[in-house]
Design a protein around this motif. Structure first.
Motif, PDB file in Angstrom:
ATOM      1  N   CYS A  22      -7.239   1.873  42.184  1.00  0.00           N
ATOM      2  CA  CYS A  22      -7.428   3.304  41.885  1.00  0.00           C
ATOM      3  C   CYS A  22      -6.942   3.648  40.474  1.00  0.00           C
ATOM      4  O   CYS A  22      -7.578   4.430  39.765  1.00  0.00           O
ATOM      5  CB  CYS A  22      -6.708   4.159  42.925  1.00  0.00           C
ATOM      6  SG  CYS A  22      -7.434   3.955  44.559  1.00  0.00           S
ATOM      7  N   LEU A  71     -10.036   9.548  48.051  1.00  0.00           N
ATOM      8  CA  LEU A  71     -10.298  10.061  46.697  1.00  0.00           C
ATOM      9  C   LEU A  71     -11.738  10.562  46.556  1.00  0.00           C
ATOM     10  O   LEU A  71     -11.995  11.537  45.852  1.00  0.00           O
ATOM     11  CB  LEU A  71      -9.985   8.977  45.652  1.00  0.00           C
ATOM     12  CG  LEU A  71      -8.481   8.684  45.467  1.00  0.00           C
ATOM     13  CD1 LEU A  71      -8.261   7.485  44.544  1.00  0.00           C
ATOM     14  CD2 LEU A  71      -7.733   9.901  44.923  1.00  0.00           C
ATOM     15  N   THR A  84      -4.499  10.408  41.951  1.00  0.00           N
ATOM     16  CA  THR A  84      -4.461   8.942  41.882  1.00  0.00           C
ATOM     17  C   THR A  84      -3.060   8.477  41.505  1.00  0.00           C
ATOM     18  O   THR A  84      -2.499   7.546  42.095  1.00  0.00           O
ATOM     19  CB  THR A  84      -5.502   8.451  40.847  1.00  0.00           C
ATOM     20  OG1 THR A  84      -6.743   9.027  41.186  1.00  0.00           O
ATOM     21  CG2 THR A  84      -5.627   6.949  40.851  1.00  0.00           C
TER      22      THR A  84
END
Ligand code: MRU
Length: 363
Positions: free
Chosen positions: A56, A102, A128
């Motif tokens: 990520c 996400l 994130t």
């Protein structure tokens, strides 16, 4: 100070190259998603939580300098790149769960008309980045719950009796420490917590053939922390449990199915069988991000198979007879019936209680 596998500030990501440990400590710059995919696939960074965080964050560093003409193009970029990162290694579920969360955030921001494209990007980056802190906090909670469960089990007479000061001997497999997470560790976080409480008499770690995460990485962490520790070969576990008064086994997880079946590093299953035979409690320490309620049991977990070379060679040196066939599954599935408890950041659950307990926590 404990080891740091991931160094991140906005716009910059570096990972400690775990292929070079323990010989060399070298950080690699990860410039974007392509680098992120490669370092995960080559196992320069490994361990289920670390895979998700690096994946990520590799997207975060790629997005940071980019200008997007529209929220639609930003949303497409996020979804496409995260789905690509999920393909880097198949067994650990953490990257998939992080990607789904996400992508859902990106969709919410896209649908919120009060948010413009610049704000959408900033909020996505912040979400994130929050994974790093959350992982360490979760691991500390896992450590506390796990240490308590092991000590309570010993007090109630399960496993081997504690030493004279109430301290215990534990066995762990693979690497689940600072190197496999954002910091502190999962199963190794439990060991760390026992040490912080003054209750760690000794920790044994397996070599973890063929990639040797135990001998190279866990042993490195244990020496670094100055914990009383001994390395054993994978083939010594039965003898160890018979001879050394081990109070509990504690391992990590790459994916826990909703019935509690657990995929973890190859060799975990046989340790659980041996632990059952010797009446030693067998714990799995895993954050909720390693639990896959979407699958009913371990048969649904895809097990990554890795190149023969990991088995046939040590470094550049061939140790196996040329021409022999190899089977190299990187993980195995331990049936829930062999697991005493699953230690999460929200408490320790019996495998049979897991699904209901998590559904309650999430409702
Ligand atoms: O192949 P690896 O080194 O990524 O496997 C790691 C493990 O199996 C760990 O036990 C698991 O990911 C938990 S790490 C906290």
């Amino acid at each position: 100070m404990s080891l740091q596998s991931i160094k991140y500030t906005r716009g910059s990501l570096e990972i400690l190259d775990q292929l070079l440990l323990p010989g060399q400590s070298k950080y690699l710059v990860v410039r974007g998603v392509e680098d992120g995919w490669k370092v995960i696939n080559k196992m320069q960074v490994r361990g289920a939580p670390a895979i998700a965080i690096v994946g990520c964050l590799s997207l975060a560093v790629e997005l940071n300098p980019e200008e997007f003409a529209s929220k639609k193009s930003l949303r497409q970029e996020i979804e496409g790149k995260l789905n690509y990162l999920v393909s880097s290694r198949p067994t650990a579920v953490n990257m998939k769960i992080a990607a789904d969360e996400l992508i859902s955030l990106a969709n919410d921001l896209y649908n919120d008309e009060s948010v413009d494209v610049a704000e959408m990007k900033q909020r996505f980056l912040s979400a994130t980045e929050a994974m790093l802190k959350k992982d360490i906090a979760d691991n500390r909670a896992i450590g506390a719950h796990g240490a308590r469960a092991i000590l309570q089990g010993v007090a109630e007479g399960s496993g081997a009796p504690a030493g004279s000061s109430g301290s215990v001997r534990v066995l762990t497999h693979c690497n689940t420490g600072s190197l496999a997470t954002a910091g502190y560790g999962t199963a190794l976080g439990v060991v760390r917590q026992l040490a912080e409480l003054g209750k760690l008499e000794h920790v044994y770690c397996t070599e973890t053939r063929p990639y040797n995460q135990g001998a190279r990485l866990t042993a490195y962490e244990l020496v670094h922390e100055k914990f009383p520790a001994t390395l054993v070969l994978d083939s010594m576990v039965a003898a160890l449990l018979r001879a050394k008064n081990v109070a509990a086994v504690v391992v990590g997880a790459d994916r826990v199915a909703s019935n509690g079946d657990t995929a973890n590093k190859i060799g975990t299953y046989q340790i659980a069988v041996v632990a059952k035979h010797h009446g030693v409690p067998f714990y799995v320490a895993a954050p909720l991000t390693s639990i896959d309620l979407a699958i009913p049991g371990g048969d649904h977990i895809i097990i990554e198979e890795r190149p023969d070379r990991e088995m046939t060679h040590v470094g550049e040196h061939r140790i196996a007879a040329p021409g022999i066939n190899c089977w190299n599954p990187a993980f195995d599935v331990t049936p829930a019936a062999l697991i005493t408890g699953i230690i999460t950041e929200r408490g320790v659950f019996k495998p049979t209680e897991l699904k209901e307990a998590i559904s309650k926590l999430q409702s």
